[in-house]
Design a protein around this motif. Structure first.
Motif, short mmCIF file in Angstrom:
data_model
loop_
_atom_site.label_atom_id
_atom_site.label_comp_id
_atom_site.label_asym_id
_atom_site.label_seq_id
_atom_site.Cartn_x
_atom_site.Cartn_y
_atom_site.Cartn_z
N UNK A 1 4.92 -14.36 -16.91
CA UNK A 1 3.88 -14.79 -16.01
C UNK A 1 3.20 -14.81 -14.66
N UNK A 2 4.27 -14.54 -14.50
CA UNK A 2 3.80 -13.58 -12.55
C UNK A 2 3.26 -12.49 -12.67
N UNK A 3 3.47 -12.16 -13.47
CA UNK A 3 3.85 -10.83 -13.42
C UNK A 3 2.13 -10.44 -13.83
N UNK A 4 1.07 -11.81 -14.24
CA UNK A 4 0.35 -11.57 -14.78
C UNK A 4 -0.82 -12.20 -13.77
N UNK A 5 -0.25 -14.06 -13.50
CA UNK A 5 -1.47 -14.38 -12.93
C UNK A 5 -0.88 -13.91 -10.78
N UNK A 6 0.29 -13.53 -10.56
CA UNK A 6 0.50 -13.34 -9.38
C UNK A 6 1.22 -11.96 -9.15
N UNK A 7 0.85 -10.96 -9.38
CA UNK A 7 1.44 -9.94 -9.59
C UNK A 7 1.97 -9.43 -7.81
N UNK A 8 1.66 -9.53 -7.31
CA UNK A 8 1.64 -9.32 -5.78
C UNK A 8 3.32 -10.48 -5.39
N UNK A 9 3.07 -11.85 -5.72
CA UNK A 9 4.23 -12.24 -5.28
C UNK A 9 5.29 -11.74 -5.76
N UNK A 10 5.80 -11.75 -7.49
CA UNK A 10 6.19 -11.69 -7.93
C UNK A 10 6.83 -9.11 -7.91
N UNK A 11 5.84 -8.63 -7.00
CA UNK A 11 6.29 -7.51 -6.80
C UNK A 11 7.35 -7.56 -6.14
N UNK A 12 6.49 -8.36 -4.50
CA UNK A 12 7.06 -8.79 -3.21
C UNK A 12 8.46 -8.94 -3.16
N UNK A 13 9.20 -10.05 -4.55
CA UNK A 13 10.37 -10.28 -4.87
C UNK A 13 11.13 -9.04 -5.75
N UNK A 14 10.36 -8.08 -6.28
CA UNK A 14 11.61 -7.41 -6.86
C UNK A 14 11.53 -5.96 -5.98
N UNK A 15 10.51 -5.88 -5.41
CA UNK A 15 10.23 -4.89 -4.42
C UNK A 15 11.61 -5.06 -3.10
N UNK A 16 12.06 -6.54 -3.58
CA UNK A 16 13.31 -6.91 -2.29
C UNK A 16 14.82 -6.16 -2.70
N UNK A 17 14.98 -5.05 -1.65
CA UNK A 17 16.14 -4.19 -1.69
C UNK A 17 18.16 -4.54 -2.97
N UNK A 18 17.82 -6.38 -2.24
CA UNK A 18 18.86 -6.32 -3.26
C UNK A 18 19.02 -7.08 -4.42
N UNK A 19 17.72 -7.37 -4.62
CA UNK A 19 17.35 -7.54 -6.26
C UNK A 19 17.44 -6.38 -6.91
N UNK A 20 17.84 -5.01 -6.62
CA UNK A 20 17.89 -4.36 -7.85
C UNK A 20 19.52 -3.78 -7.38
N UNK A 21 20.03 -4.33 -6.44
CA UNK A 21 21.00 -4.15 -6.16
C UNK A 21 22.25 -5.08 -7.06
N UNK A 22 21.31 -6.26 -6.86
CA UNK A 22 22.06 -7.63 -8.26
C UNK A 22 21.82 -7.21 -10.02
#
Length: 800
Positions: free
Chosen positions: A438-459
């Motif tokens: 839902x956030x991908x549609x409503x607030x993509x900037x906010x979602x991308x800011x979190x998924x771009x966090x380096x340790x999101x991919x590490x997790x």
């Protein structure tokens, strides 16, 4: 740059070619292709080993961060636990270090038992189950050969999957649409099984054998059937992810699809049959006899050769490969022309036709579009589309630099990788995944800011690798953080780790205890276990936000809260005290000023791509400690040194590793079959080719750092000046020697040779800078001593 074969990341491994049901809509046994008759019933040990080796080689050659493998059939459970164990063991054995395995099995589930589930739990194998709805709907097609119902056995199996000890293995339900079934009854029956995800599939059909269209149901019965469920699903608050609906929502907003039947994303899937033959997607079996065949096998051909097959290449052509009617359609970027197999028409046009479901797809997509309102687009400057580097950008990086646009392109590609890795884990927390969608549609900037966090991919990488201690609660942490950034009201269970709730990019809230707690957010702030945080709550005893240092042209987070930050090879520091924070702030300010003044070629890229510095504990001998992690783009770990110049050096040095790692994620620079060890002048131990490449690239920055120091001390005497001249003489010699070692290896690709040429040109001017005979002699002596020691060490095993 030259064109290279695309890479596969999804593999369907057929472990058994027969089935214990006789579904009359099955594309394997009931459609045009009859190749199954000549296949071995089960995949042999040699097929499993060779398949795993081919996948491992492919992952290594293309530096894949993850591969997705589905064990399939026929009915894969007929292969038995021993063969399935062998398949899992071979895949885990063959994959290179750093490449995660997402392993799944798709089954009709009539044989599913605790014996199988215990095996799947051991190897982290997720289970997808075919179920077409309630008893009447399911038994319309899915029966045993003697006509008996399969429904009760499937429900019993789903009951096992819902047990607490197996629930994490439950991947979802797959339902083939029959428009004669009541859509709401089907939806309710599927929802009653508490699936993490539901997939609705259009029945396989072509223009030669079109799908059933009862006249009484109108011109678009498949769209109408799905739209009835979409309306109910939306009214229910979207209680479970539905792949086709989520894909439409995403593609309408310019995002990638979650299914091959929609969108313009290139296909990256290959099938391995029980005899070891490579095939294209199974759905092609519905087109004509032999349609999926490639003529290649795991014993004789590489996956790069398979990727070069005309059929595979045709499915990479995106919009250009569609029929003219499709290319001009207003919903083509969402529809993508439909499933490739559904376009088939005998005659000259082949697959260059609209989908046989064209009218249904048009009605479905436009109606969903109108229901969800105007699409929210992401500005191009915020999240650029994934694309290969231009020639100019690659040459910038080869010189050691990379401007803001170049590094931003690397970051966009890395975000795409993270999104795909997180999506592979969606089944583990359907509530969190639904919120992310839902956030991908409503607030993509906010979602991308979190998924771009380096340790999101590490997790995500840790979970996909099945590392001990890695858990899917991270999905809830990511979803909660994105919702809070978007100021969206939310009520979501989140994990409590070490007495704290962790919110990536935001900070941590100390609430005590463990287990799970509900996070609720309103317009005023959020609360967990009675501890409330307002949007303006300062750093305190309970709320510990991520602190950021704002510098001219660069803002960097000092990450000392995220539990995933221990991704570097050195221990991380605990929460910084106020005095330590002040020291870091001042050190970063001075280091940034120095980088801008003395290393201006590195500054723009660093500001665009390095958003996180993780404080590390000092080294055991008090020496400088720093590191970069391949699965954490945008972060470096550093133990704060005593001087700002050394901090500047460590920043640019480690960010070189970050940049090159991102390039290696997308481009093949060397032959992965080269397992020789090479002399790296700065290390006593032999290094593999990638290690030598990484070190050489990082030391371009080290050379320039000491070169600028030498110029600063030009004409001056003293210990500091002498040290700078010696360090410069050493590092330029080390770097130039390593470049030539790489070039002479014979294992660089054309692109790798281009990188080596760029590094050679970058270091050449520094070789002309005078440092005095004393520094030159000392550097030569150290280089000779290091080479002699290395040669002795390399020869030792032979003498033994």
């Amino acid at each position: 740059m030259g064109q290279h074969p695309f890479s596969f990341s999804q593999f369907v491994l057929k472990v058994h070619s027969r089935c214990d049901l006789a579904c009359d809509h099955c594309y394997v046994y009931e459609h045009a292709d009859s190749s199954w008759r000549g296949l071995p019933r089960a995949a042999g040990a040699e097929v499993l080993a060779a398949t795993a080796d081919r996948i491992g080689d492919h992952a290594r050659a293309h530096s894949l961060p993850a591969v997705h493998v589905v064990l399939h059939g026929g009915e894969p459970l007929l292969a038995g636990p021993a063969l399935l164990r062998r398949a899992a063991e071979e895949l885990h054995r063959a994959l290179p270090e750093g490449c995660a395995l997402d392993l799944r099995i798709h089954t009709n589930a009539v044989l599913l038992s605790t014996t199988f589930l215990d095996l799947f739990a051991e190897y982290g194998i997720k289970v997808g189950v075919s179920l077409d709805g309630d008893l009447a709907a399911n038994d319309r097609h899915r029966r045993f050969a003697d006509g008996r119902s399969s429904h009760a056995k499937v429900l019993k199996a789903l009951g096992l999957l819902r047990r607490p000890e197996y629930r994490h293995l439950y991947a979802g339900l797959l339902c083939t649409i029959d428009v004669e079934n009541d859509p709401i009854a089907v939806y309710e029956a599927l929802l009653a099984e508490a699936p993490p995800r539901i997939d609705f599939l259009l029945p396989h059909a072509t223009w030669d054998t079109p799908p059933p269209r009862p006249e009484r149901l109108g011109a678009t019965p498949y769209a109408d059937w799905l739209l009835a469920i979409h309306e109910r699903w939306d009214a229910d608050g979207r209680p479970v992810p539905v792949r086709i609906f989520d894909s439409i929502h995403r593609t309408l907003r310019g995002r990638s699809s979650l299914t091959e039947s929609l969108g313009l994303d290139p296909a990256d899937l290959v099938v391995v049959e029980t005899d070891g033959s490579f095939e294209q997607a199974d759905s092609l079996k519905t087109a004509y006899d032999g349609a999926p065949a490639t003529g290649f096998t795991v014993f004789e051909h590489t996956l790069d050769q398979v990727a070069d097959h005309p059929g595979m290449r045709e499915r990479q052509s995106g919009l250009a490969g569609l029929a003219e009617q499709c290319r001009g359609c207003p919903v083509v970027r969402s529809c993508g022309g439909g499933l490739y197999a559904h376009r088939w028409r005998t005659g000259g046009s082949g697959f260059v036709n609209p989908s046989v479901f064209c009218g249904d797809l048009m009605r479905l997509i436009t109606t969903v579009r109108d229901r969800i309102g105007p699409a929210t687009t992401v500005p191009a400057q915020a999240v650029p589309p994934e694309a290969d580097l231009t020639d100019e950008q690659f040459d910038q990086l080869a010189s050691g630099y990379g401007d803001r646009a170049t590094v931003t392109a690397l970051a966009a590609a890395q975000l795409g990788i993270t999104r795909r890795m997180v999506a592979a884990l969606a089944d583990g927390r359907p509530d969190a995944w639904q919120l992310l969608t839902e956030l991908d549609g409503r607030a993509p900037h906010a979602l991308d800011a979190v998924l771009a966090h380096p340790y999101a991919r590490a997790w995500a990488a840790r979970c996909l690798r099945g590392e001990r201690g890695a858990d899917l609660g991270g999905l809830a942490e990511l979803a909660a953080a994105a919702a809070l950034r978007a100021r969206v009201e939310v009520d979501l269970p989140v994990p409590v780790r070490g007495g704290a709730v962790h919110l990536p990019t935001l900070g941590r809230l100390l609430v005590g205890g463990g287990g799970e707690a509900r996070l609720t957010a309103t317009a005023e702030g959020f609360a967990v276990r009675g501890v409330t945080v307002g949007w303006d709550t300062p750093d305190g005893a309970a709320w510990q936000p991520v602190r950021r240092v704002a510098l001219p042209g660069w803002t960097v987070a000092l990450e000392d809260t995220d539990p995933q930050r221990d991704s570097h090879q050195w221990p991380v520091a605990e929460r910084l005290s106020d005095d330590e924070l002040l020291g870091w702030t001042g050190g970063l300010r001075e280091a940034w000023e120095l980088i801008g003044r003395d290393l201006p070629g590195y500054a723009p890229g660093l500001a665009a791509g390095l958003g996180t510095v993780t404080p590390l504990r000092p080294g055991p001998d008090g020496g400088d400690v720093s590191a970069a992690a391949r699965q954490a783009f945008g972060a470096v770990g550093i133990a704060r040194p005593t001087t700002a110049p050394i901090l500047a050096l460590l920043l640019v040095h480690e960010f070189q590793h970050v940049k090159l790692g991102a390039v290696l994620d997308r481009h093949e620079l060397f032959d992965p079959e080269d397992v020789r060890l090479y002399h790296a002048p700065w290390r006593p131990d032999p290094r593999p080719l990638e290690g030598l490449l990484q070190g050489t690239y990082a030391h371009l920055a080290v050379t320039e750092f000491w070169g600028t120091r030498v110029r600063t001390y030009d004409g001056l005497a003293g210990a500091a000046a002498d040290r700078a001249r010696l360090q410069f003489a050493l590092w330029r010699s080390h770097t130039a020697t390593a470049v030539e070692t790489l070039a002479a290896s014979g294992s660089l690709t054309k692109l790798g040779e281009r990188l080596a040429d760029g590094m050679r040109r970058a270091v050449a001017p520094w070789l002309e800078v005078a440092v005095g005979s004393s520094a030159e002699a000392a550097a030569r002596a150290e280089a000779v001593a290091a080479l002699t020691a290395w040669e002795a060490r390399a020869a030792a095993p032979e003498r033994a």
